[in-house]
Design a protein around this motif. Structure first.
Motif, mmCIF file in Angstrom:
data_model
loop_
_atom_site.group_PDB
_atom_site.id
_atom_site.type_symbol
_atom_site.label_atom_id
_atom_site.label_comp_id
_atom_site.label_asym_id
_atom_site.label_seq_id
_atom_site.Cartn_x
_atom_site.Cartn_y
_atom_site.Cartn_z
ATOM 1 N N ILE A 173 0.841 -1.206 0.000
ATOM 2 C CA ILE A 173 0.000 0.000 0.000
ATOM 3 C C ILE A 173 0.872 1.251 0.000
ATOM 4 N N GLN A 174 1.933 1.225 0.815
ATOM 5 C CA GLN A 174 2.820 2.382 0.887
ATOM 6 C C GLN A 174 3.475 2.659 -0.461
ATOM 7 N N MET A 175 3.891 1.600 -1.150
ATOM 8 C CA MET A 175 4.521 1.753 -2.464
ATOM 9 C C MET A 175 3.515 2.266 -3.496
ATOM 10 N N VAL A 176 2.283 1.800 -3.386
ATOM 11 C CA VAL A 176 1.231 2.278 -4.295
ATOM 12 C C VAL A 176 1.000 3.767 -4.076
ATOM 13 N N VAL A 177 0.979 4.185 -2.813
ATOM 14 C CA VAL A 177 0.805 5.602 -2.511
ATOM 15 C C VAL A 177 1.960 6.410 -3.099
ATOM 16 N N LEU A 237 3.385 -2.105 -17.656
ATOM 17 C CA LEU A 237 2.842 -2.794 -16.485
ATOM 18 C C LEU A 237 2.750 -4.305 -16.697
ATOM 19 N N LEU A 238 2.545 -4.708 -17.922
ATOM 20 C CA LEU A 238 2.462 -6.141 -18.217
ATOM 21 C C LEU A 238 3.721 -6.890 -17.794
ATOM 22 N N PHE A 239 4.844 -6.221 -17.877
ATOM 23 C CA PHE A 239 6.122 -6.883 -17.601
ATOM 24 C C PHE A 239 6.815 -6.337 -16.354
ATOM 25 N N ALA A 240 6.145 -5.462 -15.620
ATOM 26 C CA ALA A 240 6.755 -4.834 -14.447
ATOM 27 C C ALA A 240 6.826 -5.804 -13.268
ATOM 28 N N THR A 241 7.987 -5.821 -12.619
ATOM 29 C CA THR A 241 8.185 -6.636 -11.409
ATOM 30 C C THR A 241 8.899 -5.864 -10.316
ATOM 31 N N GLU A 242 9.420 -4.691 -10.650
ATOM 32 C CA GLU A 242 10.144 -3.865 -9.689
ATOM 33 C C GLU A 242 9.428 -2.526 -9.501
ATOM 34 N N PHE A 243 9.658 -1.885 -8.358
ATOM 35 C CA PHE A 243 9.006 -0.617 -8.072
ATOM 36 C C PHE A 243 9.299 0.438 -9.139
#
Length: 390
Positions: free
Chosen positions: A37-41, A85-91
């Motif tokens: 949640i913090q990373m999403v914020v 986003l399809l291939f994202a795995t890191e912040f």
């Protein structure tokens, strides 16, 4: 081609721009990829900062060199965002995608409303702006409802990635339709063209001379930020109530459907009630509803969310129309961009508080913080609006 066709094309662009089944499982997909949640914020703050920095420059560019070009750019960048986003795995990969989304949002926000208003102005229908803006929002919600229902079904049967591929295809269609838009003639009250370096000065001078516009827009910013947190985090809220993902699409559809009446009837509500009454009533509803959502952690809180979304439907047509009826066409996209800039500035500030209280008390604490903010703003609004509107 005639500018009259622009309205139908804007309907189509809005529909496919929001026909995004990825959104219904977005937070779960991100959480699956390691996003807290913090990373999403933090990504929300990146998005908001990007919009704040680019909102006015892109508005100026739209006014000087064409609103259509900025709308096309927006749709292209949104398509690239979903591919990343399809291939994202890191912040940092999520951050890059959100950064592109911020550029896309700043490019389209003022440009789309400006193109709509000036298309109506060229045909003598500018007084119906709230009605057509409301209908554009109905296209938004209709697409979101369809995407949510189909997206939740697909997510329950297939990998989440399928929803993102479908979203990419939808954005490609949106790009194609945006290329067909016709740039309307700008009908300015002044014969002199405003120099680029003067846009900011003229805009700030306008807001200083019209404090009622500032207050109306600020009301839209606070309530708009509040509804944004519901839109962004309802998936986690349902997850905490242990509601299966299969029903996420139904829930998403309902919170979109209940916004339709407000958007459709906003122009009629504006004629029957004063702005002070409308805006204070909406803010009060938000404060009460969000307090309930934060404190009552059961299925009845979902009714409170539906109520907030129902009331929120009238806000954008009312506040945006209030601004556009009072500004000149030569600066329409620029002035509209200030509204979006302010909204995202508010999102940055509230996002820090939402993230902090969510980390302490989960998503419930975050909504409680937003409820307190709405209550404080309501008090300020009552005092300021009495002087400006009475």
């Amino acid at each position: 081609m005639s500018v009259k066709a622009n309205i139908r094309k804007l309907y189509a662009i809005r529909f496919f721009y929001n026909l995004i089944p990825a959104y219904v499982i977005e937070r779960l997909f991100w959480e699956q990829r390691g996003m807290t949640i913090q990373m999403v914020v933090y990504t929300e703050i990146i998005f908001a900062v990007t919009v704040v920095l680019l909102e006015v420059p892109t508005g100026i560019i739209a006014d000087k060199w064409g609103r259509k070009k900025m709308i096309v750019l927006s749709t292209i960048l949104e398509g690239f965002m979903f591919l990343i986003l399809l291939f994202a795995t890191e912040f940092w990969q999520f951050a890059v995608a959100v950064f592109l989304a911020g550029i896309a949002r700043s490019a389209s926000s003022g440009s789309e409303n400006a193109l709509l208003y000036d298309s109506l102005l060229e045909t003598g229908q500018e007084r119906t702006f709230e009605k057509y803006l409301g209908r554009l929002n109905v296209c938004d919600f209709s697409a979101i409802i369809l995407a949510a229902l189909s997206g939740s079904y697909l997510a329950s049967r297939y990998a989440f990635e399928l929803n993102y591929w479908i979203s990419v295809v939808s954005m490609i269609v949106s790009v194609c339709v945006s290329l067909l838009l016709v740039e309307p003639v700008i009908k300015s009250k002044s014969d002199e063209s405003i120099k680029i370096k003067e846009y900011l000065t003229v805009s700030l001078h306008f807001f200083r001379k019209h404090p009622s516009v500032c207050l109306v827009l600020l009301s839209g910013m606070v309530t708009g930020a509040a509804i944004s947190f519901i839109d962004e985090f309802w998936q986690l809220y349902l997850n905490r109530l242990e509601i299966p993902v299969l029903y996420f699409g139904l829930f998403s559809a309902v919170i979109m459907i209940v916004r339709l009446p407000g958007n459709i009837l906003a122009h009629a509500i504006k004629k029957r009630f004063r702005y002070r009454t409308i805006l204070s009533g909406v803010t009060t509803a938000f404060a009460i509803g969000l307090f309930y959502v934060s404190m009552i952690k059961d299925y009845t809180s979902l009714l409170a969310i539906f109520f907030i979304c129902l009331i929120s439907g009238i806000i954008e047509p009312i506040t945006t129309g209030y601004l556009h009826h009072r500004i000149d066409s030569s600066m329409r996209a620029t002035m509209d961009s200030f509204q979006s800039l302010g909204l995202n500035a508010v999102l940055i500030i509230l996002g820090l508080g939402f993230g902090y209280f969510s980390s302490k008390y989960d998503v419930f604490g975050g909504f409680g913080f937003i409820a307190v903010i709405c209550t404080l703003f309501l008090g300020c609004f009552f005092i300021s609006s009495k002087q400006l509107f009475d």
